[in-house]
Design a protein around this motif. Structure first.
Motif, mmCIF file in Angstrom:
data_model
loop_
_atom_site.group_PDB
_atom_site.id
_atom_site.type_symbol
_atom_site.label_atom_id
_atom_site.label_comp_id
_atom_site.label_asym_id
_atom_site.label_seq_id
_atom_site.Cartn_x
_atom_site.Cartn_y
_atom_site.Cartn_z
ATOM 1 N N LEU A 1 40.386 38.838 51.407
ATOM 2 C CA LEU A 1 40.777 39.394 50.105
ATOM 3 C C LEU A 1 39.725 39.090 49.040
ATOM 4 O O LEU A 1 39.359 39.970 48.256
ATOM 5 C CB LEU A 1 42.141 38.849 49.679
ATOM 6 N N ASN B 1 37.703 42.020 47.142
ATOM 7 C CA ASN B 1 37.849 42.141 45.688
ATOM 8 C C ASN B 1 36.525 41.939 44.950
ATOM 9 O O ASN B 1 36.326 42.501 43.873
ATOM 10 C CB ASN B 1 38.935 41.196 45.176
ATOM 11 N N GLU B 2 35.600 41.187 45.538
ATOM 12 C CA GLU B 2 34.275 41.024 44.936
ATOM 13 C C GLU B 2 33.493 42.330 44.925
ATOM 14 O O GLU B 2 32.605 42.528 44.100
ATOM 15 C CB GLU B 2 33.469 39.958 45.688
ATOM 16 N N ASN C 1 34.590 45.159 44.069
ATOM 17 C CA ASN C 1 34.973 45.859 42.842
ATOM 18 C C ASN C 1 34.854 47.379 42.974
ATOM 19 O O ASN C 1 34.383 48.061 42.068
ATOM 20 C CB ASN C 1 34.140 45.337 41.664
ATOM 21 N N TYR D 1 37.624 49.209 44.257
ATOM 22 C CA TYR D 1 38.985 49.735 44.301
ATOM 23 C C TYR D 1 39.573 49.734 42.895
ATOM 24 O O TYR D 1 39.125 48.997 42.027
ATOM 25 C CB TYR D 1 39.840 48.924 45.277
ATOM 26 N N ARG E 1 42.233 48.590 41.761
ATOM 27 C CA ARG E 1 42.966 47.379 41.401
ATOM 28 C C ARG E 1 42.633 46.303 42.412
ATOM 29 O O ARG E 1 41.966 46.561 43.413
ATOM 30 C CB ARG E 1 44.474 47.640 41.365
ATOM 31 N N LEU E 2 43.107 45.095 42.164
ATOM 32 C CA LEU E 2 42.892 44.011 43.116
ATOM 33 C C LEU E 2 43.667 44.287 44.400
ATOM 34 O O LEU E 2 44.809 44.760 44.366
ATOM 35 C CB LEU E 2 43.332 42.678 42.532
ATOM 36 N N ILE E 3 43.047 43.972 45.509
ATOM 37 C CA ILE E 3 43.703 44.108 46.805
ATOM 38 C C ILE E 3 44.468 42.817 47.048
ATOM 39 O O ILE E 3 43.948 41.721 46.824
ATOM 40 C CB ILE E 3 42.655 44.331 47.905
ATOM 41 N N VAL E 4 45.711 42.949 47.503
ATOM 42 C CA VAL E 4 46.566 41.790 47.745
ATOM 43 C C VAL E 4 47.021 41.775 49.204
ATOM 44 O O VAL E 4 46.850 42.761 49.935
ATOM 45 C CB VAL E 4 47.787 41.791 46.791
#
Length: 191
Positions: free
Chosen positions: A44, A48-49, A51, A53, A55-58
């Motif tokens: 994750l 997320n690094e 950047n 997408y 939104r943040l991937i969870v």
């Protein structure tokens, strides 16, 4: 935004995860264990690094992909995730040895048939040879490289009797280190 989450492009995310876990973990600074697992939080953070997408991937996004994929490409277990097959990374992922169905199939481009007839099925740039449980799946796989692929039938029963080892990939894919030519029959030319 009115408090609602933006829709995630799960196809794009699934492809990114597959690439990271199967082919280039070092590009994402992922530490893969001997069974091919990566800590979910590590994946994750890497995703997320990027950047890329909306939104943040969870973790729930990863679970959604695993639970809703018709091809069952990934598996989550004990806070870790792995790709189930398709690896081209150098460290070989250990798989469970099992007895396959009597017959499996492999879809391939016509241009590879002569080599396969001479040398058998080899993993090429992957860790294992991928075999399909039915002709339909083999055709789908073969069409990635040829609009009219050739379908090969693998006599697994004879191969196992002669000591060839097979591994479980998932419910649709079986794996093998290599398939010697004597167990391969040209089943279907989809032309």
């Amino acid at each position: 935004m009115n408090g609602r989450k933006k829709a995630m492009d799960y196809i794009k995310l699934s492809k990114e995860i597959s690439y990271a876990l199967r082919h280039a973990p070092w590009e994402y600074e992922l530490e893969i264990d001997d069974e091919g697992y990566v800590d979910i939080n590590q994946l994750l953070a890497s995703l997320n690094e990027l950047n890329i997408y909306d939104r943040l991937i969870v973790k729930e996004d990863l679970e959604y992909i695993v639970n809703n994929s018709d091809k069952k490409r990934h598996e989550i277990k004990d806070g870790k995730i792995r790709a189930l097959y398709g690896h081209s990374i150098i460290n070989k992922i250990s798989k469970e040895i099992a007895i396959p169905p009597k017959i499996l199939y492999h879809g391939t481009a016509k241009k590879f048939v002569d080599s396969i007839v001479s040398n058998g099925l080899l993993p090429m740039n992957r860790q294992y040879v991928h075999l399909s449980v039915d002709e339909k799946m083999a055709i789908t796989v073969g069409k990635r490289r040829d609009n009219n692929p050739v379908i090969l039938e693998i006599d697994c029963q004879s191969a196992v009797n002669d000591g060839v080892i097979f591994y479980i990939g998932n419910d649709k894919v079986w794996l093998c280190d290599k398939v010697p030519p004597k167990y391969i029959k040209i089943k279907l030319d989809t032309k």
